[in-house]
Scaffold this motif. Structure first.
Motif, PDB file in Angstrom:
ATOM      1  N   UNK A 134      -6.994   7.209  -3.561  1.00 22.00           N
ATOM      2  CA  UNK A 134      -6.665   6.744  -2.210  1.00 22.00           C
ATOM      3  C   UNK A 134      -7.764   7.085  -1.211  1.00 22.00           C
ATOM      4  N   UNK A 137     -13.035   5.485  -0.141  1.00 29.05           N
ATOM      5  CA  UNK A 137     -13.865   5.115   1.014  1.00 29.05           C
ATOM      6  C   UNK A 137     -13.976   6.281   2.001  1.00 29.05           C
ATOM      7  N   UNK A 159      -9.169   3.617   1.104  1.00 32.04           N
ATOM      8  CA  UNK A 159      -9.653   3.061  -0.159  1.00 32.04           C
ATOM      9  C   UNK A 159      -9.437   1.562  -0.136  1.00 32.04           C
ATOM     10  N   UNK A 160      -9.842   0.886  -1.202  1.00 34.38           N
ATOM     11  CA  UNK A 160      -9.635  -0.563  -1.250  1.00 34.38           C
ATOM     12  C   UNK A 160      -8.152  -0.892  -1.390  1.00 34.38           C
TER      13      UNK A 160
ATOM     14  N   UNK B 212      -7.331  -3.692   4.902  1.00 36.10           N
ATOM     15  CA  UNK B 212      -7.837  -3.730   3.526  1.00 36.10           C
ATOM     16  C   UNK B 212      -6.666  -3.520   2.574  1.00 36.10           C
ATOM     17  N   UNK B 213      -6.762  -4.125   1.400  1.00 37.59           N
ATOM     18  CA  UNK B 213      -5.716  -3.968   0.392  1.00 37.59           C
ATOM     19  C   UNK B 213      -4.961  -5.265   0.167  1.00 37.59           C
ATOM     20  N   UNK B 218       4.105  -0.423  -4.165  1.00 36.96           N
ATOM     21  CA  UNK B 218       3.942   1.023  -4.091  1.00 36.96           C
ATOM     22  C   UNK B 218       5.271   1.686  -4.468  1.00 36.96           C
TER      23      UNK B 218
END
Lengths: 356, 356
Positions: A134, A137, A159-160, B212-213, B218
């Motif tokens: 997580x 980045x 993160x991505x 982002x993502x 989840x």
């Protein structure tokens, strides 16, 4: 509002911080969480390191690799029409301009310590460094809430997969216990209240919304400070005002005789970041009692107006000494500065502007 | 995969549901949560009502007003260049095409009851109707998890402030206790596991991310089923596959000898919705054991392919009878259908495709 900015400002700049990575330069030492630990003022600096690029046509994006525990550098050419490179902080896909694909620097949390609150020494190593998927980045913008001997430090994990808010707990600023992601993506600017209210923990948070809604501040409660529910919308952006584009919690809420004082940041669509204040009911912080119409602090000094990303004052923490708030704040996404503000002055502005 | 679709399909269509609002038409009775209560099969229908518009140039958007407890109708002209009207479900601002400004219908939750699981009678009134400022655009897509005598019903609350997931608890499907927003915006497709695992409740959730993502699933855990933390990324979209655009939990996870079986929905960027399956570790559902490469169910029948928003099968609940899963599912964002699938067949597909 009378603000006494420290004469030594900026207190910490990127050149004060040696990079941890060979071939990298520190471009930011900013947006620090703040704690008083023993006799020291602790700044939980966000240090942003960027791979040096000798060719201005080449933009580099550092990404932490969980398997090898090393940083991988992705390279982009400025002529690549797929991406937009205008914002120096990020690389954006042209078909997704309201988000980002990569960041141009990798941030981690590093401690600066001071005896006098004005001169700081920087730790040799990171305190919080990317350590899971997580955080590939980086980790950003720590806030620190002291409850008894425990210091709860929460921060953005990027993160991505998205931007989560994560929590660690320390007693000594050396070791810590990892509590994982306490807020699901996409969320930032989480501020934990420093005590339970009617048996529950409370937190401000700032979700970033995709389909509908603004960059507003929400509030949630928790039985254990790790799991959060009972989400309420607390404070919205205000069209035409200094906080029209986005807002987010700034400092840990401060208990006053008038209520919980939250010093938050607000920005215009043009990304000019100021600090404002809001007063919440002492027994039920989901109730807003007052809010400043004008900022309590704006970017004025040269070090606040110019830098990696200018026109930003961004407070993440402070230390209270009687009626004096010593606020440490990030400037221009580059450096750290300090100032002193009277709590009574902020409360007076809240009262005056709410009665207008 | 052998799927026995009910001969009576679609089981419930909009014409079976009288509108609650004068001057409105029911355009959808779909995406129902499912429960077995006493001898009845209960469908928690999402009923979408739309203000009738005699002028095809006029698009109407119904919004619940918390103060007056009435619906206010906003009117738009199709020639208005500020907005895009192409998606029949929503009104989008042209400068924010990945979101929406208004919905063209208002949804609420209404119960359909059946003794035989095939023929249903519709309650005269809503079971869950907008009741607060988080629900001004409606409540959508209920899921129902039975734990002992308690039925936990969670659903999307939609307003201009965002899309939250909210929870109520009922014992009788008449009265309920409101637990508020258990997931902050923007989140959908929350599925509560039907029992504690190692002392904690678990839930799947599907945040919608701005910066982002992807639209991924989840998983989170909770001490009390109301407050959620320990967020982990569980399952991602897969480029080039049937679930490349977005995924989200579908049915309440089913406990099997092989692990927790989750039947989820996946869609392409072109919004073709299918159902797939994933198997999670029985003691630690954050661990994915297997995932179907191909869908277990695709839109095939006319009633699945054509409607308000075609090419959609969208299961939100089912009833287990031995090895047989009776799945009720929304079709084409319009109606409800039913089918029977063998759990053993799904597990066999999971095993076969994971070993490929």
């Amino acid at each position: 509002m009378t603000i006494y900015r420290y004469k030594e400002n900026p207190l910490i700049t990127p050149i004060d911080v040696p990079p941890l990575h060979e071939g990298f330069e520190v471009i930011g030492a900013f947006n620090a969480g703040v704690a008083k630990y023993k006799n020291e003022t602790i700044l939980l600096l966000r240090v942003a390191e960027r791979p040096v690029s000798k060719d201005s046509q080449v933009i580099k994006a550092p990404v932490y690799d969980c398997q090898t525990e090393k940083i991988v550098i992705h390279r982009f050419n400025r002529s690549d029409k797929t991406y937009d490179f205008e914002d120096p902080r990020m690389i954006r896909s042209k078909d997704k301009m309201d988000g980002f694909s990569f960041l141009t620097s990798l941030s981690y949390i590093r401690i600066a310590r001071s005896q006098d609150g004005h001169t700081f020494t920087i730790d040799d190593q990171a305190f919080l460094y990317p350590s899971n998927r997580y955080q590939t980045y980086g980790v950003e913008d720590a806030r620190c809430t002291q409850i008894g001997d425990d210091y709860y430090i929460n921060f953005s994990s990027v993160s991505e997969m998205g931007v989560c808010d994560s929590l660690v707990v320390t007693k000594d600023f050396v070791t810590y216990q990892d509590k994982g992601n306490i807020f699901a993506p996409e969320n930032k600017d989480v501020l934990l209240f420093p005590e339970k209210i009617n048996g529950k923990y409370y937190a401000l948070h700032r979700p970033s919304l995709k389909s509908i809604g603004n960059y507003d501040i929400w509030i949630a409660s928790s039985p254990d400070i790790e799991a959060w529910g009972n989400h309420h919308h607390l404070l919205g952006v205000r069209p035409e005002k200094w906080d029209s584009g986005r807002i987010g919690g700034g400092l840990v809420p401060i208990k006053t005789a008038k209520g919980w004082l939250e010093i938050y940041h607000g920005a215009t669509a043009e990304h000019r970041y100021c600090m404002g204040a809001v007063l919440l009911d002492i027994d039920d912080p989901t109730i807003v009692l007052a809010r400043t119409e004008t900022p309590i602090m704006e970017p004025e000094e040269d070090y606040e107006k110019k830098g990696f990303f200018g026109d930003v004052v961004f407070g993440c923490g402070g230390i209270l000494e009687g009626d004096t708030l010593i606020m440490y704040y990030g400037v221009a996404d580059t450096s750290m500065a300090g100032c002193e503000i009277k709590i009574s002055d902020i409360l007076a502005q809240l009262e005056a502007e709410s009665n207008r």
